[in-house]
Design a protein around this motif. Structure first.
Motif, short mmCIF file in Angstrom:
data_model
loop_
_atom_site.label_atom_id
_atom_site.label_comp_id
_atom_site.label_asym_id
_atom_site.label_seq_id
_atom_site.Cartn_x
_atom_site.Cartn_y
_atom_site.Cartn_z
N UNK A 253 0.83 -1.20 0.00
CA UNK A 253 0.00 0.00 0.00
C UNK A 253 0.87 1.25 0.00
N UNK A 254 0.69 2.08 -1.01
CA UNK A 254 1.54 3.26 -1.16
C UNK A 254 1.14 4.37 -0.21
N UNK A 255 -0.15 4.74 -0.25
CA UNK A 255 -0.61 5.82 0.63
C UNK A 255 -2.11 5.68 0.87
N UNK A 256 -2.57 6.40 1.87
CA UNK A 256 -4.01 6.49 2.13
C UNK A 256 -4.33 7.91 2.56
N UNK A 257 -5.56 8.29 2.34
CA UNK A 257 -6.02 9.64 2.64
C UNK A 257 -7.35 9.54 3.38
N UNK A 258 -7.43 10.13 4.58
CA UNK A 258 -8.64 10.01 5.40
C UNK A 258 -9.07 11.33 6.02
N UNK A 259 -10.35 11.43 6.19
CA UNK A 259 -10.96 12.45 7.05
C UNK A 259 -12.30 11.87 7.49
N UNK A 260 -13.06 12.64 8.23
CA UNK A 260 -14.32 12.12 8.75
C UNK A 260 -15.24 11.67 7.62
N UNK A 266 -4.61 3.81 -1.73
CA UNK A 266 -3.90 3.52 -2.97
C UNK A 266 -2.95 2.37 -2.69
N UNK A 267 -3.39 1.16 -3.03
CA UNK A 267 -2.57 0.00 -2.72
C UNK A 267 -3.22 -1.27 -3.22
N UNK A 268 -2.82 -2.37 -2.66
CA UNK A 268 -3.28 -3.68 -3.12
C UNK A 268 -4.59 -4.08 -2.41
N UNK A 269 -5.64 -3.30 -2.66
CA UNK A 269 -6.92 -3.57 -2.01
C UNK A 269 -8.01 -3.70 -3.07
N UNK A 270 -9.07 -4.43 -2.74
CA UNK A 270 -10.21 -4.53 -3.64
C UNK A 270 -10.98 -3.22 -3.62
N UNK A 271 -11.39 -2.74 -4.78
CA UNK A 271 -12.07 -1.45 -4.85
C UNK A 271 -13.56 -1.57 -4.59
N UNK A 276 -20.91 7.12 1.98
CA UNK A 276 -20.22 7.72 3.11
C UNK A 276 -18.72 7.44 3.13
N UNK A 277 -18.29 6.39 2.47
CA UNK A 277 -16.88 6.03 2.55
C UNK A 277 -16.39 5.57 1.19
N UNK A 278 -15.20 5.98 0.84
CA UNK A 278 -14.61 5.56 -0.42
C UNK A 278 -13.35 4.77 -0.11
N UNK A 279 -13.26 3.55 -0.60
CA UNK A 279 -12.08 2.71 -0.41
C UNK A 279 -11.72 2.15 -1.77
N UNK A 280 -10.68 2.68 -2.35
CA UNK A 280 -10.31 2.31 -3.71
C UNK A 280 -8.95 1.65 -3.75
N UNK A 281 -8.81 0.63 -4.56
CA UNK A 281 -7.51 0.00 -4.76
C UNK A 281 -6.95 0.39 -6.11
N UNK A 282 -5.77 -0.10 -6.40
CA UNK A 282 -5.13 0.17 -7.68
C UNK A 282 -5.87 -0.54 -8.80
N UNK A 283 -5.98 0.12 -9.92
CA UNK A 283 -6.48 -0.56 -11.11
C UNK A 283 -5.40 -1.53 -11.59
N UNK A 284 -5.81 -2.55 -12.29
CA UNK A 284 -4.87 -3.58 -12.72
C UNK A 284 -3.76 -3.01 -13.59
N UNK A 285 -4.09 -1.98 -14.39
CA UNK A 285 -3.08 -1.45 -15.31
C UNK A 285 -2.22 -0.38 -14.67
N UNK A 286 -2.45 -0.05 -13.39
CA UNK A 286 -1.68 1.00 -12.74
C UNK A 286 -0.21 0.61 -12.62
#
Length: 401
Positions: A253-260, A266-271, A276-286
């Motif tokens: 996981x490269x970085x993450x960005x959070x607030x309330x 941005x990392x190896x996570x399922x998107x 209320x919440x956004x949790x995104x992983x890398x696209x396959x072509x990234x």
């Protein structure tokens, strides 16, 4: 209570627990002549280790040791008498040695000599010659500081205290404040004429020094570095947005960005995405995740209503104003996801070397982080030979996973 306050309170609680352990726990003794990594400690100003002796046992006010660093700033060596009323500290500023001395009503700060943060081993010697303190580097006098006060008694009694990578007096006494954390190693030390071992916190775990080093911040696959975005460079123009650039070789996981109510990873996570919440992983072509040893560049751009990775839009939402959120304060974390959530537990922490991190074109120093895990090295990475071990570990992880 907003997200940043919750995280700060959590970290403060953990620090108090560790502080109580340090006060009540047994001291651990470390060889004074061995190799000591000064980088991995929990408290900025508290020395990594210290020793004391009766002045009557001292026959020579002289200490020498080998020193290596790529860090431009930090506390190296400290000594005092009279329970801290007279004190001395050797530090680096812009890579150049700086000595500060406090005695009675006098404060002195002197900086000079050659830069020491070139990654090579240097022999440093500190000695007292009457009213002068002398610093030698590689058997050459680099700095001499003279000090005299009519209020000081020449007859010294009591104890002398020595410390590494910190101070035993309040930082407010400094004439010229500096950042104390230092990513450095020392070896072959001779401290006065003492054979005493260093005392350190019983919970401290010694970390090895890399045999060869290069510039960068090393993430060993454990821990993160967190910043409050309000402390980082802000918006210049809306068209350009706010840009975070990362150069190096890494996986995880490269970085993450959070607030309330908001989280971006941005990392190896399922998107997945909801209101209320956004949790995104890398696209396959990234191209933003690279195996150790394979150099990569990541450009993460924050626009008013979108987040962009290497010129590819990862998130677009009219309901959020990222510029206002950045200025107000979000948590920008390098290396993983902070906290004790399921998302944090499932994160593959970053492993590898981030050779440079830029925010709006300015270099970011992990020593200035809101929180930095003790396993991280702020200014040094193992060279490519050592990275082969990291690559092997990564392949083993993939095969096992």
């Amino acid at each position: 209570m907003n997200y940043l306050k919750e995280v700060v309170i959590l970290l403060s609680g953990l620090y108090l627990i560790l502080l109580c352990r340090r006060v009540s726990g047994d001291q651990r003794q470390i060889s004074s002549k061995g190799v000591i990594n000064l980088a991995h400690r929990r408290s900025k100003w508290t020395p990594l280790m210290q020793m004391s002796a009766n002045l009557s046992d001292i026959t020579s006010i002289r200490s020498f040791f080998e020193f290596r660093t790529l860090d431009p700033e930090g506390a190296v060596f400290y000594g005092d008498t009279k329970e801290g009323r007279d004190w001395f500290v050797l530090s680096l500023r812009d890579g150049i040695p700086e000595m500060q001395i406090g005695k009675a009503d006098i404060l002195v700060s002197v900086k000079g000599g050659r830069k020491l943060n070139d990654g090579a081993w240097h022999l440093l010697e500190l000695r007292s010659e009457g009213k002068f303190v002398v610093l030698e580097v590689n058997n050459k006098v680099e700095l001499v500081v003279g000090l005299h006060s009519k209020l000081v008694e020449d007859d010294l009694t009591g104890k002398i205290r020595l410390a590494l990578a910190g101070m035993l007096v309040d930082k407010q006494k400094l004439f010229h404040p500096f950042e104390p954390e230092i990513d450095a190693c020392i070896r072959g030390g001779h401290w006065l004429n003492l054979s005493t071992t260093w005392d350190t916190d019983s919970t401290w775990e010694p970390q090895p020094c890399f045999s060869e080093i290069k510039k960068g911040s090393y993430f060993p696959g454990t821990g993160v570095a967190m910043f409050n975005t309000s402390d980082l460079p802000g918006l210049k123009t809306e068209e350009a947005g706010i840009t975070v650039e990362i150069f190096g070789s890494w996986t995880g996981t490269t970085l993450s960005l959070q607030s309330t109510g908001f989280e971006y990873v941005l990392g190896e996570l399922d998107g997945n995405k909801d209101v209320k919440e956004v949790q995104l992983g890398l696209k396959e072509e990234s191209e933003s995740v690279a195996l150790p040893g394979e150099p990569a560049t990541l450009t993460f751009t924050v626009l008013k209503h979108s987040l962009v990775v290497n010129s590819v839009s990862e998130l677009e939402t009219e309901s959020l104003d990222f510029f206002s959120m950045w200025k107000k304060g979000m948590l920008l974390t390098f290396g993983g996801v902070p906290g004790d959530s399921e998302k944090a537990k499932s994160t593959h922490y970053l492993r590898g070397c981030l050779e440079k991190i830029l925010v709006q074109g300015q270099v970011i120093d992990l020593d200035r982080a809101l929180y930095k895990h003790t396993a991280l090295s702020s200014h040094s990475c193992p060279t490519e030979a050592m990275n082969e071990l990291t690559k092997s570990s990564y392949k083993a992880f993939i095969l096992a996973g």
